[in-house]
Motif scaffolding. Sequence first.
Motif, short mmCIF file in Angstrom:
data_model
loop_
_atom_site.label_atom_id
_atom_site.label_comp_id
_atom_site.label_asym_id
_atom_site.label_seq_id
_atom_site.Cartn_x
_atom_site.Cartn_y
_atom_site.Cartn_z
N THR A 51 0.81 -1.23 0.00
CA THR A 51 0.00 0.00 0.00
C THR A 51 0.84 1.27 0.00
O THR A 51 0.31 2.35 -0.25
CB THR A 51 -0.93 0.05 1.23
N LYS A 52 2.12 1.17 0.32
CA LYS A 52 2.99 2.34 0.33
C LYS A 52 4.44 1.87 0.38
O LYS A 52 4.70 0.67 0.54
CB LYS A 52 2.67 3.24 1.52
N VAL A 53 5.37 2.79 0.23
CA VAL A 53 6.79 2.47 0.29
C VAL A 53 7.37 3.12 1.55
O VAL A 53 7.30 4.33 1.71
CB VAL A 53 7.53 3.00 -0.95
N MET A 54 7.91 2.29 2.44
CA MET A 54 8.46 2.80 3.70
C MET A 54 9.87 2.27 3.89
O MET A 54 10.06 1.07 4.10
CB MET A 54 7.57 2.39 4.87
N ALA A 55 10.85 3.16 3.82
CA ALA A 55 12.25 2.77 4.03
C ALA A 55 12.64 3.02 5.48
O ALA A 55 12.08 3.89 6.15
CB ALA A 55 13.15 3.59 3.11
N THR A 56 13.59 2.24 5.96
CA THR A 56 14.15 2.49 7.29
C THR A 56 15.53 3.12 7.13
O THR A 56 16.40 2.57 6.44
CB THR A 56 14.27 1.18 8.10
N GLY A 57 15.69 4.29 7.75
CA GLY A 57 16.97 4.99 7.69
C GLY A 57 17.39 5.45 9.06
O GLY A 57 16.99 4.86 10.08
N LEU A 58 18.19 6.51 9.10
CA LEU A 58 18.65 7.07 10.36
C LEU A 58 17.91 8.36 10.66
O LEU A 58 17.65 9.16 9.75
CB LEU A 58 20.15 7.39 10.28
N VAL A 59 17.58 8.57 11.93
CA VAL A 59 17.10 9.88 12.37
C VAL A 59 18.18 10.47 13.28
O VAL A 59 18.75 9.77 14.12
CB VAL A 59 15.75 9.77 13.11
N VAL A 60 18.47 11.75 13.08
CA VAL A 60 19.55 12.41 13.82
C VAL A 60 19.00 13.68 14.46
O VAL A 60 18.25 14.43 13.82
CB VAL A 60 20.72 12.76 12.87
N ASN A 61 19.38 13.93 15.72
CA ASN A 61 19.01 15.18 16.38
C ASN A 61 19.96 16.28 15.91
O ASN A 61 21.17 16.21 16.17
CB ASN A 61 19.08 15.02 17.90
#
Length: 346
Positions: A143-153
Motif C-alpha cells: 500500500t505504500k513504500v516505507m524505508a528504514t533509515g537514520l534519524v539524527v538530532n
Amino acid sequence: MRKWMLVLMFGILMAFAAGCGSKESSETSNASEDTNNTEAKVEGSLHFYTSQPDADAAKLVEGFQAKYPDVKVETFRSGTEEVISKIKAEKMAGKIQADVLLVADAVTFESLKEEDMLQAYETEEATEIPSELIDPDHTYFGTKVMATGLVVNTENVKEMPTSWNALTSKEVKGKIIMPSPLYSGAAAYNLGVFTRQDTFGWDFYKNIAANDVTVTKGNGDVLKGVAGGEKDYGMIVDYLVTRAKAEGSPVELIYPEEGVPVITEPIGIMKDAQNVEAAKAFVDFVLSEDGQKLAAELGYTPIRKGIEAPEGLKTIDEIKVLSADVQELYKTRDADKKEFETVISE
C-alpha cells in the motif's frame, strides 16, 4: 380495401413491436439500476486490524467512510507482532474477528498465506501497482513504500552521518535508540534483511548492542527519543522523520549510502471475513488514486504509479534497496527474534 387492411395490420404490428421494445428497454434499465444498486450496496460492520499509527488509521477510515457511509468500521490497532498474535488467538478460539488486515511487511503476510488465512481478491486497482510489490496470487497488496533509515538530532549532532556506521562507532555509545523486532514488524523485517547482508550480518547488531543501545517498542518511541534530545541517533521508518521535521522538530532523515530495507505495509482480506464486500471495497479504496493521494497527504510515499512522494522522501526508484528472500525471512523470523534477544542482552 385489401391494401387498406394491410396498412392497418402493419401499423398494429409496429405499435406492438414498439411496446415490446419499450418494455424491454424499461426492464433493461431497471435491471441496470438493480445491478448498480447491488454494486453500490456496501454496508454493515467491517473489522479493520492494523499497525498504522492511530491518527493515520483514523484518517484512512474517515476517507473510506466518506465514500461508503453505510459501513461502520471497527479498528483494532497495535504493533504488527501484537496484531498477529491477536488474530492467531482468535483463530484458536474458533473465530477470527478481522475482515481486513493492514500491517507492516510482506513476511508477515506470507506467514498468514502459508496458514491459509487469507483470500485472493482480483482488484482492478492492482494494475496500477508495481507487480513486484504485490503477491502474485493476489492475497495481499503493498500500500505504500516505507524505508528504514537514520534519524539524527540536529541540535546535538552538527555533522550529518552518511553510513549505518553511525550506530556502531564508539563515539555514540549510549546515544542511540532502535525499535524492537519483538514488537515492530518493520524492525523484525530489518533484522532479517541486515543479518543476511555480507557487509552487516549479526556483527552489525552485536556492535549496536555493545554501544548500550536503548531498545524501545516501536518507531514512534524512537522519534520521541531523538526529537526530544534524549538520544542523538535512531533507526526508524522514514516518513515519521519528515513529518516531524515539517512540524518543527530538530531532526534530520538520512538514507545511509549502503542502502536501506524497504517495507510496503500490505493489505489483505482474511479468508473467513464476515463482510467480504466491505473488505473488498476497503482494499479498493486504499489502492485507488484517492486512497493513495490520502497516503501522500499523511506523509507516506505512495505505491501507486503516477503519484509523487511527499517532500523529503525518496521514491522506490530513488532508493538503494537492501533486500533478502521473503520466504527465507518468513521461515527464520522466530529464530531471528530469539537470536536478537540473546545478542541484545549480552
